[in-house]
Design a protein around this motif. Structure first.
Motif, mmCIF file in Angstrom:
data_model
loop_
_atom_site.group_PDB
_atom_site.id
_atom_site.type_symbol
_atom_site.label_atom_id
_atom_site.label_comp_id
_atom_site.label_asym_id
_atom_site.label_seq_id
_atom_site.Cartn_x
_atom_site.Cartn_y
_atom_site.Cartn_z
ATOM 1 N N GLY A 34 0.787 -1.228 0.000
ATOM 2 C CA GLY A 34 0.000 0.000 0.000
ATOM 3 C C GLY A 34 0.821 1.280 0.000
ATOM 4 N N SER A 35 0.108 2.384 -0.139
ATOM 5 C CA SER A 35 0.718 3.714 -0.166
ATOM 6 C C SER A 35 0.004 4.628 0.820
ATOM 7 C CB SER A 35 0.612 4.325 -1.569
ATOM 8 O OG SER A 35 1.200 3.497 -2.540
ATOM 9 N N PHE A 36 0.666 5.698 1.221
ATOM 10 C CA PHE A 36 0.005 6.690 2.056
ATOM 11 C C PHE A 36 0.790 7.996 2.050
ATOM 12 C CE2 PHE A 36 3.256 5.531 4.997
ATOM 13 C CZ PHE A 36 3.312 6.512 5.986
ATOM 14 N N LYS A 37 0.105 9.062 2.436
ATOM 15 C CA LYS A 37 0.744 10.351 2.672
ATOM 16 C C LYS A 37 0.670 10.616 4.169
ATOM 17 C CE LYS A 37 -0.062 12.499 -1.815
ATOM 18 N NZ LYS A 37 -0.612 13.680 -2.542
ATOM 19 N N PRO A 38 1.802 10.752 4.829
ATOM 20 C CA PRO A 38 1.786 10.928 6.280
ATOM 21 C C PRO A 38 1.059 12.203 6.690
ATOM 22 C CG PRO A 38 3.977 11.314 5.378
ATOM 23 C CD PRO A 38 3.169 10.746 4.278
ATOM 24 N N LYS A 39 0.342 12.101 7.816
ATOM 25 C CA LYS A 39 -0.387 13.249 8.353
ATOM 26 C C LYS A 39 0.479 14.079 9.281
ATOM 27 C CE LYS A 39 -4.948 11.086 8.065
ATOM 28 N NZ LYS A 39 -6.157 10.662 8.823
ATOM 29 N N GLU A 40 1.554 13.464 9.795
ATOM 30 C CA GLU A 40 2.437 14.195 10.694
ATOM 31 C C GLU A 40 3.806 13.553 10.724
ATOM 32 O OE1 GLU A 40 0.259 14.061 14.343
ATOM 33 O OE2 GLU A 40 0.800 11.981 14.767
ATOM 34 N N ILE A 41 4.769 14.322 11.195
ATOM 35 C CA ILE A 41 6.120 13.821 11.409
ATOM 36 C C ILE A 41 6.466 14.067 12.871
ATOM 37 C CG2 ILE A 41 7.109 13.926 9.101
ATOM 38 C CD1 ILE A 41 7.968 16.775 9.672
ATOM 39 N N GLU A 42 7.327 13.203 13.433
ATOM 40 C CA GLU A 42 7.626 13.268 14.860
ATOM 41 C C GLU A 42 9.124 13.382 15.107
ATOM 42 O OE1 GLU A 42 5.860 10.098 17.171
ATOM 43 O OE2 GLU A 42 4.292 9.803 15.662
ATOM 44 N N LEU A 43 9.454 14.088 16.166
ATOM 45 C CA LEU A 43 10.809 14.077 16.718
ATOM 46 C C LEU A 43 10.729 13.313 18.022
ATOM 47 C CD1 LEU A 43 13.794 15.093 16.786
ATOM 48 C CD2 LEU A 43 12.951 17.089 18.053
ATOM 49 N N VAL A 44 11.481 12.220 18.129
ATOM 50 C CA VAL A 44 11.361 11.364 19.302
ATOM 51 C C VAL A 44 12.717 11.047 19.922
ATOM 52 C CG1 VAL A 44 9.285 10.266 18.341
ATOM 53 C CG2 VAL A 44 11.503 9.151 18.040
ATOM 54 N N TYR A 45 12.667 10.777 21.214
ATOM 55 C CA TYR A 45 13.779 10.199 21.977
ATOM 56 C C TYR A 45 13.494 8.709 22.009
ATOM 57 C CZ TYR A 45 16.560 9.020 26.172
ATOM 58 O OH TYR A 45 17.434 8.458 27.070
ATOM 59 N N ASN A 46 14.454 7.884 21.604
ATOM 60 C CA ASN A 46 14.133 6.484 21.346
ATOM 61 C C ASN A 46 15.256 5.522 21.712
ATOM 62 O OD1 ASN A 46 15.165 7.952 18.754
ATOM 63 N ND2 ASN A 46 15.764 5.809 18.463
ATOM 64 N N ASP A 47 14.864 4.255 21.831
ATOM 65 C CA ASP A 47 15.848 3.179 21.944
ATOM 66 C C ASP A 47 16.139 2.663 20.535
ATOM 67 O OD1 ASP A 47 13.339 1.982 21.518
ATOM 68 O OD2 ASP A 47 13.989 0.118 22.463
ATOM 69 N N TRP A 48 16.960 1.644 20.443
ATOM 70 C CA TRP A 48 17.370 1.098 19.141
ATOM 71 C C TRP A 48 16.186 0.552 18.349
ATOM 72 C CZ3 TRP A 48 22.184 1.160 16.923
ATOM 73 C CH2 TRP A 48 22.374 0.348 15.801
ATOM 74 N N TYR A 49 15.170 0.035 19.044
ATOM 75 C CA TYR A 49 14.068 -0.668 18.390
ATOM 76 C C TYR A 49 12.782 0.152 18.298
ATOM 77 C CZ TYR A 49 17.398 -4.224 19.734
ATOM 78 O OH TYR A 49 18.568 -4.927 19.924
ATOM 79 N N GLN A 50 12.826 1.381 18.776
ATOM 80 C CA GLN A 50 11.636 2.248 18.793
ATOM 81 C C GLN A 50 10.489 1.588 19.572
ATOM 82 O OE1 GLN A 50 11.265 5.355 17.750
ATOM 83 N NE2 GLN A 50 13.136 5.671 16.567
ATOM 84 N N LYS A 51 10.821 0.962 20.699
ATOM 85 C CA LYS A 51 9.787 0.318 21.519
ATOM 86 C C LYS A 51 8.897 1.379 22.155
ATOM 87 C CE LYS A 51 12.412 -3.901 22.488
ATOM 88 N NZ LYS A 51 13.100 -4.726 23.512
ATOM 89 N N ASN A 52 7.606 1.185 21.987
ATOM 90 C CA ASN A 52 6.619 2.194 22.362
ATOM 91 C C ASN A 52 6.718 2.625 23.832
ATOM 92 O OD1 ASN A 52 4.216 3.783 21.642
ATOM 93 N ND2 ASN A 52 3.165 2.423 23.062
#
Length: 227
Positions: free
Chosen positions: A197-215
């Motif tokens: 599938g395809s999409f156009k993102p509604k937003e972009i984020e700046l995050v502080y994260n671990d290696w795996y982007q665990k929620n």
């Protein structure tokens, strides 16, 4: 090298090891003492793309449920790693307001970003959904982030490991040797050209994260709407 060639080369270099049960194990994925942290600009896939990936993951789980299947809440496309994950990095070391300000500045004239996901590729330690930008918008945004952060005095490690050009989503990481490697590889092969599938993102984020982007570890510092 274009993206198709890059994904194909990754696949060709790793699929035989996967088929032969010689996949690389990520020993840190279940390590609660893994303190690697970084700062990342990212995009979240929409529900339709995530549902298609979930169906793919389910088929692989039927073959080997012991691998790490990226939870839907953790799925992302990395726009750019501002600070690559490092054991010594902590949010207390930086002034987040300055990073947010440059993030906003970089997104001011952001062009239309569209992403299409088709087929899968592999590395020795993971399975990825191949992502392809539908316009030059993503690359222009990445370059604006690069320009602004590199011109600043802020701590950053942009492009120090490699220059990011892909737009993939990691779907599976190997936490063990694959139980039935031949069957697992055959299922991967059957998805080499499947449309996710395809999409156009509604937003972009700046995050502080671990290696795996665990929620449960990720902290969203700022969001910018693209609508």
């Amino acid at each position: 090298m274009n993206l198709t060639e890059l994904y194909n080369n990754l696949y060709k270099r790793s699929i035989d090891d996967i088929r032969n049960g010689n996949n690389t194990i990520d020993w840190l994925i279940d390590d609660k003492n893994d303190k690697r942290r970084g700062l990342t600009v990212l995009i979240r896939p929409n529900d339709n793309v995530m549902e298609a990936i979930a169906r793919f993951q389910h088929e692989l789980m039927l073959i080997d449920k012991e691998q790490y299947y990226q939870p839907l809440a953790d799925m992302h496309i990395t726009v750019l790693s501002i600070i690559s994950c490092d054991d010594g990095f902590d949010l207390g070391q930086i002034d987040t307001s300055k990073y947010i300000r440059l993030f906003e500045e970089s997104a001011k004239n952001i062009m239309d970003i569209g992403l299409h996901f088709q087929g899968i590729s592999t590395s020795p330690e993971a399975v990825m959904i191949q992502g392809f930008p539908l316009s030059a918008g993503l690359e222009r945004f990445r370059n604006q982030l690069r320009k602004n952060f590199k011109a600043s005095a802020l701590q950053q490690t942009i492009d120090e490991r490699y220059r990011l050009i892909t737009a993939h989503i990691t779907a599976v990481r190997f936490r063990k040797q694959i139980r039935v490697p031949q069957e697992f590889a055959e299922r991967l092969e059957s998805y080499r050209d499947v449309d996710f599938g395809s999409f156009k993102p509604k937003e972009i984020e700046l995050v502080y994260n671990d290696w795996y982007q665990k929620n449960h570890i990720v902290k969203t510092l700022h969001k910018i709407s693209l609508q």
